[in-house]
Design a protein around this motif. Structure first.
Motif, PDB file in Angstrom:
ATOM      1  N   ALA A 125       0.813  -1.211   0.000  1.00  0.00           N
ATOM      2  CA  ALA A 125       0.000   0.000   0.000  1.00  0.00           C
ATOM      3  C   ALA A 125       0.849   1.265   0.000  1.00  0.00           C
ATOM      4  O   ALA A 125       0.361   2.333  -0.300  1.00  0.00           O
ATOM      5  CB  ALA A 125      -0.917   0.008   1.217  1.00  0.00           C
ATOM      6  N   VAL A 126       2.138   1.137   0.307  1.00  0.00           N
ATOM      7  CA  VAL A 126       3.031   2.294   0.355  1.00  0.00           C
ATOM      8  C   VAL A 126       3.520   2.598  -1.051  1.00  0.00           C
ATOM      9  O   VAL A 126       3.978   1.703  -1.760  1.00  0.00           O
ATOM     10  CB  VAL A 126       4.229   2.016   1.293  1.00  0.00           C
ATOM     11  N   PRO A 127       3.430   3.861  -1.493  1.00  0.00           N
ATOM     12  CA  PRO A 127       3.882   4.190  -2.847  1.00  0.00           C
ATOM     13  C   PRO A 127       5.384   3.986  -2.992  1.00  0.00           C
ATOM     14  O   PRO A 127       6.139   4.158  -2.046  1.00  0.00           O
ATOM     15  CB  PRO A 127       3.514   5.662  -3.018  1.00  0.00           C
ATOM     16  N   ASN A 128       5.789   3.616  -4.168  1.00  0.00           N
ATOM     17  CA  ASN A 128       7.202   3.415  -4.462  1.00  0.00           C
ATOM     18  C   ASN A 128       7.831   4.777  -4.730  1.00  0.00           C
ATOM     19  O   ASN A 128       7.708   5.329  -5.822  1.00  0.00           O
ATOM     20  CB  ASN A 128       7.352   2.493  -5.667  1.00  0.00           C
ATOM     21  N   VAL A 129       8.524   5.322  -3.751  1.00  0.00           N
ATOM     22  CA  VAL A 129       9.108   6.656  -3.862  1.00  0.00           C
ATOM     23  C   VAL A 129      10.178   6.689  -4.938  1.00  0.00           C
ATOM     24  O   VAL A 129      10.328   7.664  -5.655  1.00  0.00           O
ATOM     25  CB  VAL A 129       9.656   7.126  -2.499  1.00  0.00           C
ATOM     26  N   ALA A 130      10.937   5.624  -5.067  1.00  0.00           N
ATOM     27  CA  ALA A 130      11.998   5.597  -6.073  1.00  0.00           C
ATOM     28  C   ALA A 130      11.434   5.759  -7.481  1.00  0.00           C
ATOM     29  O   ALA A 130      12.063   6.350  -8.345  1.00  0.00           O
ATOM     30  CB  ALA A 130      12.789   4.292  -5.968  1.00  0.00           C
ATOM     31  N   ALA A 131      10.229   5.259  -7.694  1.00  0.00           N
ATOM     32  CA  ALA A 131       9.604   5.375  -9.007  1.00  0.00           C
ATOM     33  C   ALA A 131       8.868   6.693  -9.170  1.00  0.00           C
ATOM     34  O   ALA A 131       8.456   7.045 -10.255  1.00  0.00           O
ATOM     35  CB  ALA A 131       8.645   4.213  -9.222  1.00  0.00           C
ATOM     36  N   ARG A 142      10.762  11.505  -9.069  1.00  0.00           N
ATOM     37  CA  ARG A 142      11.449  11.985  -7.874  1.00  0.00           C
ATOM     38  C   ARG A 142      12.291  13.220  -8.171  1.00  0.00           C
ATOM     39  O   ARG A 142      12.377  14.121  -7.352  1.00  0.00           O
ATOM     40  CB  ARG A 142      12.317  10.868  -7.293  1.00  0.00           C
ATOM     41  N   SER A 143      12.887  13.305  -9.344  1.00  0.00           N
ATOM     42  CA  SER A 143      13.717  14.465  -9.685  1.00  0.00           C
ATOM     43  C   SER A 143      12.904  15.756  -9.668  1.00  0.00           C
ATOM     44  O   SER A 143      13.414  16.811  -9.299  1.00  0.00           O
ATOM     45  CB  SER A 143      14.384  14.276 -11.049  1.00  0.00           C
ATOM     46  N   ASN A 144      11.628  15.687 -10.052  1.00  0.00           N
ATOM     47  CA  ASN A 144      10.762  16.880  -9.995  1.00  0.00           C
ATOM     48  C   ASN A 144      10.515  17.289  -8.558  1.00  0.00           C
ATOM     49  O   ASN A 144      10.468  18.480  -8.250  1.00  0.00           O
ATOM     50  CB  ASN A 144       9.443  16.626 -10.707  1.00  0.00           C
ATOM     51  N   TRP A 145      10.307  16.313  -7.670  1.00  0.00           N
ATOM     52  CA  TRP A 145      10.095  16.629  -6.255  1.00  0.00           C
ATOM     53  C   TRP A 145      11.339  17.258  -5.658  1.00  0.00           C
ATOM     54  O   TRP A 145      11.251  18.209  -4.876  1.00  0.00           O
ATOM     55  CB  TRP A 145       9.704  15.381  -5.462  1.00  0.00           C
ATOM     56  N   ILE A 146      12.503  16.744  -6.023  1.00  0.00           N
ATOM     57  CA  ILE A 146      13.763  17.310  -5.518  1.00  0.00           C
ATOM     58  C   ILE A 146      13.902  18.750  -5.986  1.00  0.00           C
ATOM     59  O   ILE A 146      14.268  19.635  -5.207  1.00  0.00           O
ATOM     60  CB  ILE A 146      14.960  16.452  -5.962  1.00  0.00           C
ATOM     61  N   GLN A 147      13.579  19.022  -7.236  1.00  0.00           N
ATOM     62  CA  GLN A 147      13.658  20.386  -7.755  1.00  0.00           C
ATOM     63  C   GLN A 147      12.666  21.301  -7.043  1.00  0.00           C
ATOM     64  O   GLN A 147      12.987  22.448  -6.725  1.00  0.00           O
ATOM     65  CB  GLN A 147      13.413  20.417  -9.268  1.00  0.00           C
ATOM     66  N   ARG A 148      11.480  20.810  -6.758  1.00  0.00           N
ATOM     67  CA  ARG A 148      10.492  21.622  -6.041  1.00  0.00           C
ATOM     68  C   ARG A 148      10.982  21.959  -4.637  1.00  0.00           C
ATOM     69  O   ARG A 148      10.817  23.082  -4.173  1.00  0.00           O
ATOM     70  CB  ARG A 148       9.156  20.895  -5.955  1.00  0.00           C
ATOM     71  N   ILE A 149      11.576  20.997  -3.978  1.00  0.00           N
ATOM     72  CA  ILE A 149      12.111  21.243  -2.631  1.00  0.00           C
ATOM     73  C   ILE A 149      13.238  22.262  -2.692  1.00  0.00           C
ATOM     74  O   ILE A 149      13.305  23.174  -1.865  1.00  0.00           O
ATOM     75  CB  ILE A 149      12.559  19.924  -1.981  1.00  0.00           C
ATOM     76  N   ARG A 150      14.111  22.133  -3.666  1.00  0.00           N
ATOM     77  CA  ARG A 150      15.197  23.109  -3.822  1.00  0.00           C
ATOM     78  C   ARG A 150      14.652  24.508  -4.069  1.00  0.00           C
ATOM     79  O   ARG A 150      15.164  25.493  -3.538  1.00  0.00           O
ATOM     80  CB  ARG A 150      16.125  22.692  -4.967  1.00  0.00           C
TER      81      ARG A 150
END
Length: 76
Positions: A7-13, A20-28
């Motif tokens: 039930a836990v989403p695959n964060v690596a995917a 994930r690269s988009n999330w990293i950019q948003r956090i930056r």
């Protein structure tokens, strides 16, 4: 019984279909915005006047949430 691990989403995917690269950019971007707002708050009133802002403008900017980035920072 359901396996809760599935039930836990695959964060690596990517979460919710967003890589994930988009999330990293948003956090930056959010961190850069936070640093910019902190720097802005440390300017003197004379410095703010030079760039056309008031202390009230700065206070309003500081009240905005970290994820509320200016529209010209967003990709369209």
């Amino acid at each position: 019984m359901t396996d809760k691990c599935n039930a836990v989403p695959n964060v690596a995917a990517g979460y919710a279909g967003i890589p994930r690269s988009n999330w990293i950019q948003r956090i930056r971007t959010m961190l850069a915005l936070h640093r910019t707002r902190v720097d802005l708050s440390q300017l003197s009133d004379d410095q703010l006047y030079d760039i056309g802002l008031t202390r009230d403008d700065v206070d309003a900017e500081l009240e905005r949430p970290m994820w509320d980035v200016p529209s010209n920072w967003r990709r369209h």
